[in-house]
Design an enzyme around this catalytic site. Structure first.
Site, mmCIF file in Angstrom:
data_model
loop_
_atom_site.group_PDB
_atom_site.id
_atom_site.type_symbol
_atom_site.label_atom_id
_atom_site.label_comp_id
_atom_site.label_asym_id
_atom_site.label_seq_id
_atom_site.Cartn_x
_atom_site.Cartn_y
_atom_site.Cartn_z
ATOM 1 N N ASP A 293 -23.538 -27.454 27.693
ATOM 2 C CA ASP A 293 -23.363 -26.728 29.003
ATOM 3 C C ASP A 293 -23.388 -27.635 30.214
ATOM 4 O O ASP A 293 -22.568 -27.409 31.139
ATOM 5 C CB ASP A 293 -24.031 -25.381 28.973
ATOM 6 C CG ASP A 293 -23.282 -24.278 27.832
ATOM 7 O OD1 ASP A 293 -22.384 -24.359 27.649
ATOM 8 O OD2 ASP A 293 -24.240 -23.387 27.513
ATOM 9 N N ALA B 72 -29.345 -16.839 38.834
ATOM 10 C CA ALA B 72 -30.511 -17.855 38.427
ATOM 11 C C ALA B 72 -30.628 -17.592 36.917
ATOM 12 O O ALA B 72 -32.038 -17.621 36.458
ATOM 13 C CB ALA B 72 -31.669 -17.357 39.111
ATOM 14 N N ARG C 138 0.930 -1.083 -0.108
ATOM 15 C CA ARG C 138 0.145 -0.002 0.018
ATOM 16 C C ARG C 138 1.093 1.225 -0.098
ATOM 17 O O ARG C 138 1.517 1.687 1.106
ATOM 18 C CB ARG C 138 -1.035 0.031 1.185
ATOM 19 C CG ARG C 138 -2.102 -0.958 1.161
ATOM 20 C CD ARG C 138 -3.137 -0.462 0.234
ATOM 21 N NE ARG C 138 -3.716 0.849 0.494
ATOM 22 C CZ ARG C 138 -4.688 1.036 1.439
ATOM 23 N NH1 ARG C 138 -5.612 -0.139 1.626
ATOM 24 N NH2 ARG C 138 -5.326 2.299 1.670
ATOM 25 N N GLY D 182 -29.156 -18.423 32.774
ATOM 26 C CA GLY D 182 -28.919 -19.258 31.676
ATOM 27 C C GLY D 182 -28.022 -20.522 32.322
ATOM 28 O O GLY D 182 -28.474 -21.681 32.197
ATOM 29 N N ASN E 30 -27.226 -25.074 22.976
ATOM 30 C CA ASN E 30 -25.796 -24.272 22.735
ATOM 31 C C ASN E 30 -24.857 -25.023 21.516
ATOM 32 O O ASN E 30 -23.745 -24.550 21.261
ATOM 33 C CB ASN E 30 -24.847 -24.299 23.965
ATOM 34 C CG ASN E 30 -24.141 -25.525 24.338
ATOM 35 O OD1 ASN E 30 -24.651 -26.634 24.048
ATOM 36 N ND2 ASN E 30 -22.947 -25.552 24.779
ATOM 37 N N GLN F 81 -17.183 -27.971 27.560
ATOM 38 C CA GLN F 81 -18.381 -28.083 26.794
ATOM 39 C C GLN F 81 -18.078 -27.980 25.306
ATOM 40 O O GLN F 81 -18.709 -28.629 24.466
ATOM 41 C CB GLN F 81 -19.468 -26.950 27.164
ATOM 42 C CG GLN F 81 -18.765 -25.536 27.132
ATOM 43 C CD GLN F 81 -18.717 -25.037 25.783
ATOM 44 O OE1 GLN F 81 -19.760 -25.196 24.679
ATOM 45 N NE2 GLN F 81 -17.746 -24.144 25.237
ATOM 46 N N LYS G 187 -29.282 -18.772 22.803
ATOM 47 C CA LYS G 187 -29.349 -20.048 23.072
ATOM 48 C C LYS G 187 -30.747 -20.460 23.364
ATOM 49 O O LYS G 187 -31.058 -21.953 23.228
ATOM 50 C CB LYS G 187 -28.518 -20.242 24.597
ATOM 51 C CG LYS G 187 -27.142 -20.230 24.540
ATOM 52 C CD LYS G 187 -26.453 -20.425 25.686
ATOM 53 C CE LYS G 187 -24.866 -20.531 25.637
ATOM 54 N NZ LYS G 187 -24.218 -20.672 26.721
ATOM 55 N N SER H 229 -14.368 -14.398 20.655
ATOM 56 C CA SER H 229 -14.580 -15.685 21.167
ATOM 57 C C SER H 229 -13.350 -16.692 21.044
ATOM 58 O O SER H 229 -12.475 -16.534 20.200
ATOM 59 C CB SER H 229 -15.802 -16.471 20.361
ATOM 60 O OG SER H 229 -15.794 -17.866 20.580
ATOM 61 N N SER I 75 -5.521 -3.350 7.022
ATOM 62 C CA SER I 75 -5.876 -2.296 6.198
ATOM 63 C C SER I 75 -7.338 -2.103 6.011
ATOM 64 O O SER I 75 -7.820 -1.000 5.312
ATOM 65 C CB SER I 75 -4.940 -2.384 4.827
ATOM 66 O OG SER I 75 -5.531 -3.438 4.288
HETATM 67 P P1 NAP Z 1 -27.659 -14.594 32.418
HETATM 68 O O1 NAP Z 1 -28.699 -15.657 31.865
HETATM 69 O O2 NAP Z 1 -27.835 -12.849 32.206
HETATM 70 O O3 NAP Z 1 -27.732 -14.557 34.047
HETATM 71 C C1 NAP Z 1 -27.184 -13.860 34.851
HETATM 72 C C2 NAP Z 1 -27.536 -14.093 36.254
HETATM 73 O O4 NAP Z 1 -26.725 -13.302 37.105
HETATM 74 C C3 NAP Z 1 -29.133 -13.634 36.497
HETATM 75 O O5 NAP Z 1 -29.639 -14.380 37.595
HETATM 76 C C4 NAP Z 1 -28.512 -12.143 37.126
HETATM 77 O O6 NAP Z 1 -29.616 -11.706 38.069
HETATM 78 C C5 NAP Z 1 -27.430 -12.553 37.960
HETATM 79 N N1 NAP Z 1 -26.564 -11.226 38.375
HETATM 80 C C6 NAP Z 1 -26.158 -10.553 37.380
HETATM 81 N N2 NAP Z 1 -25.607 -9.364 38.099
HETATM 82 C C7 NAP Z 1 -25.723 -9.628 39.297
HETATM 83 C C8 NAP Z 1 -25.187 -8.949 40.639
HETATM 84 N N3 NAP Z 1 -24.617 -7.786 40.560
HETATM 85 N N4 NAP Z 1 -25.361 -9.949 41.763
HETATM 86 C C9 NAP Z 1 -25.956 -10.836 41.914
HETATM 87 N N5 NAP Z 1 -26.718 -11.488 40.671
HETATM 88 C C10 NAP Z 1 -26.314 -11.000 39.584
HETATM 89 O O7 NAP Z 1 -26.393 -14.959 31.894
HETATM 90 P P2 NAP Z 1 -25.585 -16.465 31.735
HETATM 91 O O8 NAP Z 1 -25.853 -16.755 30.327
HETATM 92 O O9 NAP Z 1 -26.337 -17.629 32.965
HETATM 93 O O10 NAP Z 1 -24.148 -16.342 32.106
HETATM 94 C C11 NAP Z 1 -23.373 -15.875 33.532
HETATM 95 C C12 NAP Z 1 -22.102 -15.944 33.475
HETATM 96 O O11 NAP Z 1 -21.580 -17.625 33.245
HETATM 97 C C13 NAP Z 1 -21.380 -15.176 32.584
HETATM 98 O O12 NAP Z 1 -20.329 -14.586 33.107
HETATM 99 C C14 NAP Z 1 -20.633 -16.144 31.454
HETATM 100 O O13 NAP Z 1 -19.586 -15.949 31.029
HETATM 101 C C15 NAP Z 1 -20.597 -17.385 32.352
HETATM 102 N N6 NAP Z 1 -20.729 -18.532 31.552
HETATM 103 C C16 NAP Z 1 -19.506 -19.268 31.346
HETATM 104 C C17 NAP Z 1 -19.535 -20.353 30.441
HETATM 105 C C18 NAP Z 1 -18.176 -21.080 30.418
HETATM 106 O O14 NAP Z 1 -18.213 -21.970 29.513
HETATM 107 N N7 NAP Z 1 -17.342 -20.978 31.279
HETATM 108 C C19 NAP Z 1 -20.623 -20.880 30.074
HETATM 109 C C20 NAP Z 1 -21.823 -20.109 30.123
HETATM 110 C C21 NAP Z 1 -21.821 -18.876 31.037
HETATM 111 P P3 NAP Z 1 -31.213 -11.159 37.685
HETATM 112 O O15 NAP Z 1 -31.854 -12.061 37.040
HETATM 113 O O16 NAP Z 1 -31.571 -10.734 38.876
HETATM 114 O O17 NAP Z 1 -30.587 -10.101 36.843
#
Ligand code: NAP
Length: 513
Positions: free
Chosen positions: A346, A370, A45, A372, A331, A485, A310, A254, A218
């Site tokens: 998962d 609580a 370039r 996913g 997933n 997973q 998901k 990712s 680029s």
């Molecule tokens: P999600 O469906 O959004 O659920 C998150 C949960 O965390 C909800 O119940 C939420 O509560 C709660 N939460 C969020 N902020 C909070 C806080 N400050 N204090 C207390 N509770 C809180 O997300 P997800 O898909 O389950 O994923 C959650 C985590 O798991 C992510 O960090 C993700 O990276 C990790 N993960 C890792 C893998 C792996 O392969 N290692 C796979 C899947 C997920 P509310 O319902 O009250 O909002």
């Protein structure tokens, strides 16, 4: 009309074109040297160079003498993505003269074709190009007709992908050029077009551009030469290569592509794993995935599904396995015998790392969060015969989960007084880019527990895990689930055992950079 290929093209060993974007002649010369070990050809370039005499075509000699690979020279107009203004007459003369001399090709924009034609360029070395930085026009065939009417050895059409379906238009163009017997470069910039850069050459694209180093791209979405060569194994991809990839948004960062691609490579499998940045999952499944309706002829074998799809993809699939059904999330998708089947790895992936430390039957487990991931973990623990209690900041929102699996729910601040032996964080609290250095619970809530498990994998050691380690707990980080997973997905798609250690090393290396 098919034209004979010039010698340099016949000699080129593959499709990876390293784009040199240095600002000085010295740096560009040294980058050309580095490209020799990484690429198959080079695009220089010239518009990036700040100490270059554009008026004198002989100033190309120090750059091109002893070049290790075929070189395309270009000097973009500002309107075509160039980064410095060079008088059009001067830059066109430089390109035409340069290609008459040491350069193997010059790339000139279609908008300047008539002006360049007056300089009688060597058509056997001319690439004529069209760029659209705003969109992939709906009438891409019309663009092709206009561009290919201009005599040149290679025609190039580069557009911006605003959605993943724009890649389909690019693939159709490649098919058309193949039928017409033309050499073409067609690709779509930006993350939604990234697959065109990786599998384009296996579908007839003459080359694909790559940067020498991360940060020196680029154009948006450009991979590095090393990624194309060593991770995607671009020189081995053919139209018959089995396609897999991750569907979600965002997917650019990712770790799954590096894990799966290196695993395919280690086992010598003719598979590739791509990243599909999707803004409309229904459309993606219809146009790219479902065998009865898809508009691309490819051997799509499997998909990973991530946020935010998901829970929604189940409705697009032919079949869902019992675990995915129970958890309410898919997933993993397997495409075989004309059917699409959804799975959930998962659940098993979350449980395996814990189960390898201690038997889970009869253990009392506290799941923080609580969402996913909590559903997958709770279901897996229950299946192993563990006792599960959900600790949620909003107990009313956790009731659905509690009712589906018959587990107890308690307020988050009651964890400290509970007697659970295993504590699992399934919230994003502590995650890089979200709330790094925070923990969902105070350190004292982790006192006297056996094991603390955090599903977060970036950072590798969260505040939650640091606190737990400080309290004498055994700790497990989220990388273990990520790898477990993925290994189960690998087995579903290929039938082979995944190389777990290699996949773990790949993730750790990616996270450490
Ligand atoms: P999600 O469906 O959004 O659920 C998150 C949960 O965390 C909800 O119940 C939420 O509560 C709660 N939460 C969020 N902020 C909070 C806080 N400050 N204090 C207390 N509770 C809180 O997300 P997800 O898909 O389950 O994923 C959650 C985590 O798991 C992510 O960090 C993700 O990276 C990790 N993960 C890792 C893998 C792996 O392969 N290692 C796979 C899947 C997920 P509310 O319902 O009250 O909002």
């Amino acid at each position: 009309m098919t034209r004979p290929l010039p010698p340099a093209m016949r000699e080129s060993r593959g499709p990876v074109c390293a784009v040199i974007t240095e600002s000085t002649v010295d740096a560009a010369r040294s980058a050309i040297g580095r490209a020799a070990g990484l690429a198959d050809l080079i695009e220089l370039r010239l518009d990036y160079l700040r100490d270059f005499d554009f008026t004198d075509p002989t100033s190309l000699s120090p750059l091109l003498k002893n070049k290790p690979l075929p070189v395309i020279i270009t000097c973009r107009a500002i309107s075509e993505g160039g980064i410095q203004k060079v008088d059009d007459e001067i830059r066109l003369r430089l390109l035409v003269e340069g290609a008459r001399g040491d350069a193997d090709y010059c790339d000139i924009e279609a908008a300047y074709y008539d002006a360049a034609a007056k300089l009688s360029p060597d058509l056997g070395k001319l690439i004529v190009s069209y760029h659209n930085f705003d969109e992939t026009p709906s009438d891409l065939n019309g663009v092709y007709d206009r561009i290919t009417a201009l005599p040149a050895v290679i025609h190039k059409i580069v557009t911006r992908a605003n959605g993943i379906s724009d890649s389909l238009a690019v693939f159709r163009l490649l098919d058309r050029a193949r039928i017409d017997g033309r050499s073409i470069i067609a690709l779509a910039m930006q993350q939604p077009g990234s697959m065109t850069r990786i599998i384009g050459p296996s579908r007839g694209c003459f080359l694909t551009y790559a940067s020498l180093e991360r940060g020196r791209e680029s154009a948006p979405g450009q991979p590095t030469c090393e990624e194309l060569r060593d991770i995607f194994r671009i020189h081995k991809l053919t139209r018959d290569t089995a396609i897999t990839g991750i569907v979600g948004s965002p997917v650019a960062h990712s770790a799954s592509p590096i894990m799966h691609n290196l695993a395919f490579k280690a086992l010598g499998l003719d598979f590739v794993y791509l990243a599909f940045e999707v803004d409309n999952a229904r459309e993606f499944f219809k146009r790219f995935v479902m065998p009865a309706t898809r508009e691309i002829d490819w051997r799509l074998r499997g998909l990973s599904v991530t946020i935010p799809y998901k829970t929604s993809v189940a409705s697009f699939l032919d079949e869902i396995d019992a675990t995915a059904e129970k958890v309410g999330a898919v997933n993993t998708v397997v495409i075989r015998d004309g059917l699409t089947r959804g799975y959930n790895t998962d659940v098993e992936g979350a449980i395996q790392p814990l189960g390898s430390i201690l038997p889970l039957g009869g253990q009392s487990c506290g799941v923080i969060g609580a969402g996913g991931a909590a559903r997958a973990v709770s279901y897996g623990l229950m299946r192993e015969g563990a006792r599960v209690k959900i600790f949620a900041r909003d107990v009313s929102r956790a009731r659905g989960l509690a009712e589906s699996f018959g587990v107890q729910v308690a307020p988050l601040d009651s964890l400290q007084s509970s007697d659970v032996q295993i504590v699992i964080n399934t919230t994003p609290v502590g995650m890089h880019g979200h709330s790094e250095h925070a923990s969902p619970v105070p350190r004292r809530a982790l006192r006297n527990r056996l094991v603390a498990y955090d599903l977060i994998y970036n950072p590798l050691e969260t505040q939650f895990l640091k606190d737990a380690r400080g309290e004498g707990c055994q700790v497990v980080g989220g990388v273990e689930m990520l790898v477990a997973q993925a290994a189960l997905q690998f087995k579903l798609w290929t039938g082979e055992q995944a190389p777990l250690d290699l996949m773990r090393r790949a993730v750790l290396e990616k996270l450490s950079t």
